[in-house]
Design an enzyme around this catalytic site. Structure first.
Site, PDB file in Angstrom:
ATOM      1  NE  ARG A   1      -3.733  -1.398   2.722  1.00 25.70           N
ATOM      2  CZ  ARG A   1      -4.155  -1.796   3.888  1.00 25.70           C
ATOM      3  NH1 ARG A   1      -3.750  -1.184   4.986  1.00 25.70           N
ATOM      4  NH2 ARG A   1      -4.977  -2.805   3.977  1.00 25.70           N
TER       5      ARG A   1
ATOM      6  NE  ARG B   1       4.129 -25.970   9.270  1.00 21.56           N
ATOM      7  CZ  ARG B   1       5.145 -26.372  10.013  1.00 21.56           C
ATOM      8  NH1 ARG B   1       5.420 -27.654  10.141  1.00 21.56           N
ATOM      9  NH2 ARG B   1       5.901 -25.486  10.643  1.00 21.56           N
TER      10      ARG B   1
ATOM     11  CD  GLU C   1      -0.587 -17.263  16.926  1.00 22.10           C
ATOM     12  OE1 GLU C   1      -1.614 -16.677  17.303  1.00 22.10           O
ATOM     13  OE2 GLU C   1      -0.286 -17.422  15.723  1.00 22.10           O
TER      14      GLU C   1
ATOM     15  CE1 TYR D   1      -7.599 -19.854   8.290  1.00 24.43           C
ATOM     16  CE2 TYR D   1      -8.422 -18.323   6.646  1.00 24.43           C
ATOM     17  CZ  TYR D   1      -8.069 -18.599   7.947  1.00 24.43           C
ATOM     18  OH  TYR D   1      -8.205 -17.638   8.916  1.00 24.43           O
TER      19      TYR D   1
ATOM     20  CG  ASP E   1     -10.796 -15.243   6.953  1.00 24.86           C
ATOM     21  OD1 ASP E   1     -10.083 -15.711   7.845  1.00 24.86           O
ATOM     22  OD2 ASP E   1     -10.379 -14.433   6.091  1.00 24.86           O
TER      23      ASP E   1
HETATM   24  P1  FDA Z   1     -13.942 -25.666  13.515  1.00 21.50           P
HETATM   25  O1  FDA Z   1     -12.681 -26.347  13.363  1.00 21.50           O
HETATM   26  O2  FDA Z   1     -14.006 -24.382  14.213  1.00 21.50           O
HETATM   27  O3  FDA Z   1     -15.064 -26.629  14.083  1.00 21.50           O
HETATM   28  C1  FDA Z   1     -15.078 -28.018  13.828  1.00 21.50           C
HETATM   29  C2  FDA Z   1     -15.496 -28.702  15.117  1.00 21.50           C
HETATM   30  O4  FDA Z   1     -15.697 -30.095  14.853  1.00 21.50           O
HETATM   31  C3  FDA Z   1     -14.454 -28.623  16.222  1.00 21.50           C
HETATM   32  O5  FDA Z   1     -15.046 -28.164  17.408  1.00 21.50           O
HETATM   33  C4  FDA Z   1     -13.953 -30.054  16.353  1.00 21.50           C
HETATM   34  O6  FDA Z   1     -13.558 -30.377  17.673  1.00 21.50           O
HETATM   35  C5  FDA Z   1     -15.193 -30.825  15.946  1.00 21.50           C
HETATM   36  N1  FDA Z   1     -14.906 -32.187  15.470  1.00 21.50           N
HETATM   37  C6  FDA Z   1     -13.973 -32.560  14.558  1.00 21.50           C
HETATM   38  N2  FDA Z   1     -13.986 -33.885  14.394  1.00 21.50           N
HETATM   39  C7  FDA Z   1     -14.947 -34.369  15.224  1.00 21.50           C
HETATM   40  C8  FDA Z   1     -15.421 -35.673  15.518  1.00 21.50           C
HETATM   41  N3  FDA Z   1     -14.891 -36.768  14.933  1.00 21.50           N
HETATM   42  N4  FDA Z   1     -16.414 -35.821  16.431  1.00 21.50           N
HETATM   43  C9  FDA Z   1     -16.946 -34.743  17.054  1.00 21.50           C
HETATM   44  N5  FDA Z   1     -16.518 -33.477  16.811  1.00 21.50           N
HETATM   45  C10 FDA Z   1     -15.539 -33.295  15.920  1.00 21.50           C
HETATM   46  N6  FDA Z   1     -11.105 -16.469  10.735  1.00 21.50           N
HETATM   47  C11 FDA Z   1     -11.385 -15.138  10.683  1.00 21.50           C
HETATM   48  O7  FDA Z   1     -12.377 -14.733  10.064  1.00 21.50           O
HETATM   49  N7  FDA Z   1     -10.569 -14.246  11.346  1.00 21.50           N
HETATM   50  C12 FDA Z   1      -9.473 -14.643  12.043  1.00 21.50           C
HETATM   51  O8  FDA Z   1      -8.772 -13.805  12.623  1.00 21.50           O
HETATM   52  C13 FDA Z   1      -9.167 -16.046  12.090  1.00 21.50           C
HETATM   53  N8  FDA Z   1      -8.096 -16.504  12.781  1.00 21.50           N
HETATM   54  C14 FDA Z   1      -7.756 -17.844  12.749  1.00 21.50           C
HETATM   55  C15 FDA Z   1      -6.618 -18.300  13.420  1.00 21.50           C
HETATM   56  C16 FDA Z   1      -6.272 -19.653  13.366  1.00 21.50           C
HETATM   57  C17 FDA Z   1      -5.037 -20.135  14.082  1.00 21.50           C
HETATM   58  C18 FDA Z   1      -7.078 -20.564  12.640  1.00 21.50           C
HETATM   59  C19 FDA Z   1      -6.708 -22.024  12.528  1.00 21.50           C
HETATM   60  C20 FDA Z   1      -8.233 -20.130  12.009  1.00 21.50           C
HETATM   61  C21 FDA Z   1      -8.586 -18.756  12.057  1.00 21.50           C
HETATM   62  N9  FDA Z   1      -9.758 -18.299  11.446  1.00 21.50           N
HETATM   63  C22 FDA Z   1     -10.025 -16.944  11.421  1.00 21.50           C
HETATM   64  C23 FDA Z   1     -10.698 -19.227  10.791  1.00 21.50           C
HETATM   65  C24 FDA Z   1     -11.839 -19.701  11.735  1.00 21.50           C
HETATM   66  O9  FDA Z   1     -11.276 -20.362  12.836  1.00 21.50           O
HETATM   67  C25 FDA Z   1     -12.778 -20.618  10.933  1.00 21.50           C
HETATM   68  O10 FDA Z   1     -13.442 -19.860   9.950  1.00 21.50           O
HETATM   69  C26 FDA Z   1     -13.859 -21.326  11.760  1.00 21.50           C
HETATM   70  O11 FDA Z   1     -13.386 -21.831  12.957  1.00 21.50           O
HETATM   71  C27 FDA Z   1     -14.430 -22.463  10.929  1.00 21.50           C
HETATM   72  O12 FDA Z   1     -15.466 -23.128  11.630  1.00 21.50           O
HETATM   73  P2  FDA Z   1     -15.745 -24.675  11.375  1.00 21.50           P
HETATM   74  O13 FDA Z   1     -16.990 -24.988  12.108  1.00 21.50           O
HETATM   75  O14 FDA Z   1     -15.684 -24.956   9.918  1.00 21.50           O
HETATM   76  O15 FDA Z   1     -14.481 -25.442  11.966  1.00 21.50           O
END
Ligand code: FDA
Length: 363
Positions: free
Chosen positions: A172, A245, A296, A344, A346
């Site tokens: 930017r 990762r 982290e 991935y 958000d």
């Molecule tokens: P999520 O992983 O949250 O939920 C899945 C659930 O299923 C978990 O609770 C898991 O335990 C459960 N599960 C899995 N297998 C299972 C099984 N066999 N039996 C029972 N339960 C089970 N986004 C954003 O907009 N701004 C941000 O700043 C960030 N920052 C960020 C940081 C980091 C480190 C990560 C990894 C991700 C972000 N994100 C983000 C993305 C954000 O975390 C993401 O959009 C949501 O968590 C996705 O929600 P889900 O329900 O798809 O997955």
């Protein structure tokens, strides 16, 4: 008999459960962790909401996603303006005129453009991520702000990483430290867990229940299964393991009111093993006399068992597509969320995708 068994109480599963309940469907949510919310889970300590699975900043340009999430929490006016610390030199992120003026002691966009375009032109052929990054922003920014950070993130040297990992590096030429370009941005006052609690209000939730460990028995309980876990786990890794990762978060309580003056500091030199320090109190401007920080550490998925970032290379995508074909043979099964889709997303995209699925499948 339930209409839907929802595996995972993350944002995707919870939005779907909420929409299904509104339309009169009976749902059961199973969650393998001991809390709801998936990776957006927050909890309170000394008046500070801790983002257990890394910094979560809500940002979107979608009116629909913004209106939806605002039904469940009030958002503050937090603007993400991270800092980079390279060997004790402090730079603003994303790369903008504040960064360039600190790096080259210049003042105008024209001066910055001249330096960057001269450095960019030194790269004639792109063979790896290093070439790609220098061809986008020049070697000074690459050396100080990209190289070490990226190598820590991926556990490999930039000259061994494929160029496709970095498609764009926004530069930017304005004095603007706002990391996101989105129209809306903020943190829910009181944390994210309240959003999930409200979404799941009145819906049966079983915590500490790993679907994959009781698949047959649980599947019998519902007409349809919305699965938001990892796809290879659903099929008991029968075709092989998908790669990710991961991160290890080390939380520390510090007896100081203000540790680093900002929510996010990136440590961009290779020698420091962590990539970022998050100071949680800045998300909601907590006035607590103490503070909590998380370091982290990027690590292999095997170390934490927490799949965070899919490695979408050719081999993994081929494996994922084989699992997807297998999933099509299961008529009860619906896939959703970042894990089952091996992408991935958000938070705003997660909400929109879950609402889309609700509209298409709940009549
Ligand atoms: P999520 O992983 O949250 O939920 C899945 C659930 O299923 C978990 O609770 C898991 O335990 C459960 N599960 C899995 N297998 C299972 C099984 N066999 N039996 C029972 N339960 C089970 N986004 C954003 O907009 N701004 C941000 O700043 C960030 N920052 C960020 C940081 C980091 C480190 C990560 C990894 C991700 C972000 N994100 C983000 C993305 C954000 O975390 C993401 O959009 C949501 O968590 C996705 O929600 P889900 O329900 O798809 O997955």
């Amino acid at each position: 008999m339930y209409d839907y068994l929802i595996v995972g109480s993350g944002l995707f599963g919870s939005v779907f459960a909420h929409e299904a309940k509104k339309k009169g469907y009976k749902c059961l949510v199973v969650e393998k962790r001991n809390h709801i919310g998936g990776n957006i889970y927050t909890y309170e300590k000394d008046g500070i909401n801790i983002h257990k699975y890394g910094a979560h900043i809500f940002h979107t340009s979608s009116q629909e996603a913004w209106d939806y999430i605002n039904q469940f929490a009030s958002f503050n006016n937090f603007i993400n303006s991270p800092i980079a610390n390279y060997k004790e030199e402090i730079y603003n992120l994303p790369f903008n005129m504040n960064t360039f003026s600190r790096m080259w002691n210049i003042k105008t966009p024209k001066e910055a453009q001249e330096i960057i375009s001269k450095q960019r032109s030194e790269i004639k052929e792109i063979n790896n991520l290093e070439d790609q990054a220098i061809s986008l922003v020049g070697h000074d920014i690459y050396e100080k702000l990209i190289k070490g950070y990226t190598e820590k993130q991926w556990g490999r040297s930039c000259s061994e990483l494929p160029p496709e990992i970095i498609k764009r590096l926004p530069v930017r030429y304005t004095y603007d430290n706002n990391y996101f370009n989105d129209r809306y941005q903020g943190i829910p006052i009181g944390g994210y867990t309240q959003i999930i609690e409200k979404l799941l209000d009145g819906i049966e939730v079983r915590l500490n229940t790993d679907f994959c460990k009781a698949k047959e028995e649980l599947s019998k309980l519902a007409k349809k299964i919305l699965y938001t876990g990892a796809l290879d786990a659903y099929f008991d890794y029968s075709l092989g393991y998908l790669q990710y990762r991961s991160e290890r978060f080390e939380l520390e309580r510090v007896e100081e009111e203000n540790y680093q003056g900002v929510a996010v500091v990136n440590y961009t030199e290779r020698e420091i093993p962590y990539t970022r320090i998050i100071e949680h109190k800045h998300f909601e401007k907590s006035s607590s006399p103490v503070t909590y920080i998380s370091k982290e550490y990027p690590v292999d998925y095997k170390e934490t068992g927490e799949p965070y970032y899919p490695i979408n290379d050719k081999a993994n995508m081929e494996l994922y597509n084989k699992y997807k074909e297998l999933a099509k043979t299961d008529e009860k099964l619906i896939l959703g969320g970042r894990l089952a889709l091996y992408s991935y997303f958000d938070m705003d995209k997660t909400i929109l995708a879950s609402l889309e699925l609700s509209k298409n499948s709940l009549k």
